[in-house]
Enzyme design. Structure first.
Site, PDB file in Angstrom:
ATOM      1  N   GLY A  70       0.817  -1.208   0.000  1.00 39.97           N
ATOM      2  CA  GLY A  70       0.000   0.000   0.000  1.00 39.97           C
ATOM      3  C   GLY A  70       0.851   1.257   0.000  1.00 39.97           C
ATOM      4  CB  THR A  71       3.993   2.101   1.762  1.00 39.16           C
ATOM      5  OG1 THR A  71       3.446   2.057   3.082  1.00 39.16           O
ATOM      6  CG2 THR A  71       5.059   3.192   1.700  1.00 39.16           C
TER       7      THR A  71
ATOM      8  CD  GLN B 164      -6.910  -0.749   7.324  1.00 42.17           C
ATOM      9  OE1 GLN B 164      -7.691  -1.669   7.534  1.00 42.17           O
ATOM     10  NE2 GLN B 164      -5.647  -0.797   7.718  1.00 42.17           N
TER      11      GLN B 164
ATOM     12  CG  HIS C  77      -0.629  -7.223   4.487  1.00 40.27           C
ATOM     13  ND1 HIS C  77      -0.481  -7.003   5.830  1.00 40.27           N
ATOM     14  CD2 HIS C  77      -0.387  -6.049   3.875  1.00 40.27           C
ATOM     15  CE1 HIS C  77      -0.145  -5.735   6.015  1.00 40.27           C
ATOM     16  NE2 HIS C  77      -0.078  -5.144   4.851  1.00 40.27           N
TER      17      HIS C  77
ATOM     18  CB  THR D 266      10.964  -9.694 -11.897  1.00 40.08           C
ATOM     19  OG1 THR D 266      12.043  -9.525 -12.811  1.00 40.08           O
ATOM     20  CG2 THR D 266      10.322 -11.060 -12.099  1.00 40.08           C
TER      21      THR D 266
ATOM     22  CB  CYS E 160       6.145   4.706  24.567  1.00 37.35           C
ATOM     23  SG  CYS E 160       7.451   5.238  25.668  1.00 37.35           S
TER      24      CYS E 160
END
Lengths: 385, 126
Positions: A72-73, A178, A200, A236, A324
């Site tokens: 997706g990125t 999403q 995924h 590829t 954190c």
């Protein structure tokens, strides 16, 4: 540890057994490179073409408008940089609650001289289409708004934004990672020109995704090399991944509608169970325009990581809304953009349900959360967060 | 799991958690940046920490560090508690990941503050 419960399906999903079965031969005897002209290559090419056709039918688009990517990125980077670089300059519109793949790509383009408007959202995390209209300038070259937010699940008014984009002749990119394969998605009716989707999140493999590019949309490649994907994305092809994505889409086409109904009921059962027994909780995101399986809940006066850890030790996987790192904690930027007060946002936990989630799982999570939050709150100094 | 079994045990089963009424010494330490906070209460008898309780807000390691600190401080001379270092707390937890070292710092700082408060109240020399 007894059985494990996975409520983090917005992060990733297990590969569906039918998907895995269809992929396996392409790691073994059907290993050919689709660019090769011999039999091995032709076999691989046929599999890639068949997967592309399946996805095209699912989306109601032309197969040659689909480009396979690594995730997706990459799809988001390709869409936004591809639009921007095809024009060389100008103005983009996006929102403050997009995935980092969109926000940081836009920020990088800003550093390269492009102008970007980051739209605010309301308390539900929703973009106002009128804000989109007001933000459009003479030099606006693209609009990128996600279909649904991964953290809180709010579904954006994409149809209204698409209509505005079309009226102004501005290409409209939608990150649908999403929602693709989870809720109905009609790119024609929604007025979308570019659509990012991924494998995924829908019980397909990792490392495979796609970008649908409406024919006629001016876009340049960001990855150069061979002639793959009609010269739009060199490299590829990930043949087993593409086969898996194709099969995942076929399975989703059959299961999606029924599953959405089931997940809404389970999601509401979870929230009802928690709010009945835990004081000072709030549900984030839109009450109805929300992903079927997503419940993002703030537990006030508790730090989310301690809930994630406590549930993990009971074999339950959820995800924290704050992170954190190196001793500095940041509440979720999505919740901050929605105006959620910091003392609530620090205790945000995302529960995302999926096809194998049962009512028994949900009840067990409630049973796990109640004493955990009680204990964490009991140890909390008064007047803190 | 990135945390030790000892840390997880203290997180799941914190020792001496909760408020102490009318303590002989109380001290807090907050870690700037993440807002994690520990507060230690001391009940002193014959110059020693007869009872130690804690309250904590933060990630799992901070809660565990405050718990193990309360355990280690019990029975020791108040003057000694002033000098308990973060390293001792970290060692008692069988180690902390680099990005969670602040948990030991917060717990040791709260203990030191509580011990100094107890000494102040007693009016004795430090």
């Amino acid at each position: 540890m007894s059985r494990r419960i996975y409520l983090d399906h917005n992060a990733s999903t297990p590969v569906h057994p039918e998907v895995l079965a269809e992929m396996l031969p392409y790691f073994g005897e059907r290993f050919g490179n689709p660019s090769s002209i011999h039999g091995f290559g032709r076999e691989a090419r046929a599999a890639v073409d068949a997967a592309r056709d399946r996805i095209a039918r699912f989306l109601g688009v032309r197969a040659d408008e689909i480009v396979f990517t690594s995730g997706g990125t990459e799809s988001d980077n390709f869409a936004i940089k591809g639009l921007a670089q095809a024009r060389g300059g100008g103005h983009l519109i996006t929102s403050r609650v997009e995935h980092h793949a969109v926000i940081r790509t836009c920020q990088w383009l800003e550093s390269q001289g492009f102008a970007v408007t980051f739209l605010d959202v309301d308390e539900h995390g929703m973009v106002d289409p009128d804000d989109v209209k007001r933000a459009i300038r003479g030099d606006t070259i693209g609009i990128s708004i996600m279909h649904a937010n991964s953290e809180v699940g709010t579904i954006q008014p994409v149809a209204a934004i698409g209509a505005i984009a079309r009226d102004h002749g501005v290409p409209f990119h939608v990150d649908a990672v999403q929602t693709f394969g989870k809720i109905p998605l009609d790119v024609q009716a929604l007025g979308i020109d570019l659509l990012s989707f991924s494998g995924h999140k829908i019980y397909g493999p990792k490392g495979i995704a796609g970008l649908w590019i409406r024919k006629g949309t001016k876009l340049v490649a960001v990855q150069h090399g061979g002639e793959h994907e009609r010269r739009r994305r060199a490299g590829t092809e990930n043949v087993p991944g593409i086969v898996g994505l194709g099969k995942a889409v076929e399975v989703r086409a059959q299961e999606m509608a029924g599953e959405a109904v089931r997940l809404v009921a389970l999601r509401d059962r979870l929230w009802d169970g928690i709010r009945a027994r835990v004081p000072e909780v709030r549900l984030n995101g839109h009450s109805t325009a929300r992903l079927p399986g997503t419940a993002n809940i703030c537990y006030r006066h508790v730090e989310s990581e301690s809930i994630v850890l406590g549930l993990d030790l009971k074999g339950i996987a959820v995800s924290a809304g704050s992170a954190c790192t190196s001793g500095s904690i940041e509440p979720s930027y999505v919740l901050v953009a929605m105006g959620v007060p910091v003392d609530w946002a620090m205790g945000a936990v995302r529960h995302s349900l999926g096809r194998t989630t049962t009512a028994e799982d949900v009840d067990e999570v409630v049973e796990g959360v109640v004493p955990l939050v009680e204990k964490l709150r009991a140890a909390r100094p008064a007047g803190v967060a | 799991m990135r945390y030790s079994a000892t840390l997880l045990d203290h997180f799941l089963h914190p020792r001496h958690a909760g408020l102490m009424r009318e303590p002989d010494g109380v001290g807090s330490e907050e870690f700037e940046g993440c807002g994690d906070l520990a507060r230690i209460f001391l009940r002193v008898r014959d110059g020693r920490a007869d009872e130690v309780r804690f309250q904590a807000y933060g990630c799992g390691p901070t809660i565990a560090a405050a718990s193990v600190t309360s355990e280690r401080a019990t029975g020791r001379r108040v003057e000694d508690l002033v000098n308990v270092k973060a390293e001792e707390i970290e060692a008692a937890l069988d180690g902390l990941p680099e990005d969670r070292r602040h948990a030991a710092t917060v717990a040791a700082g709260a203990l030191r503050a509580a011990a100094l408060d107890a000494l102040d109240r007693r009016g004795g020399a430090r």
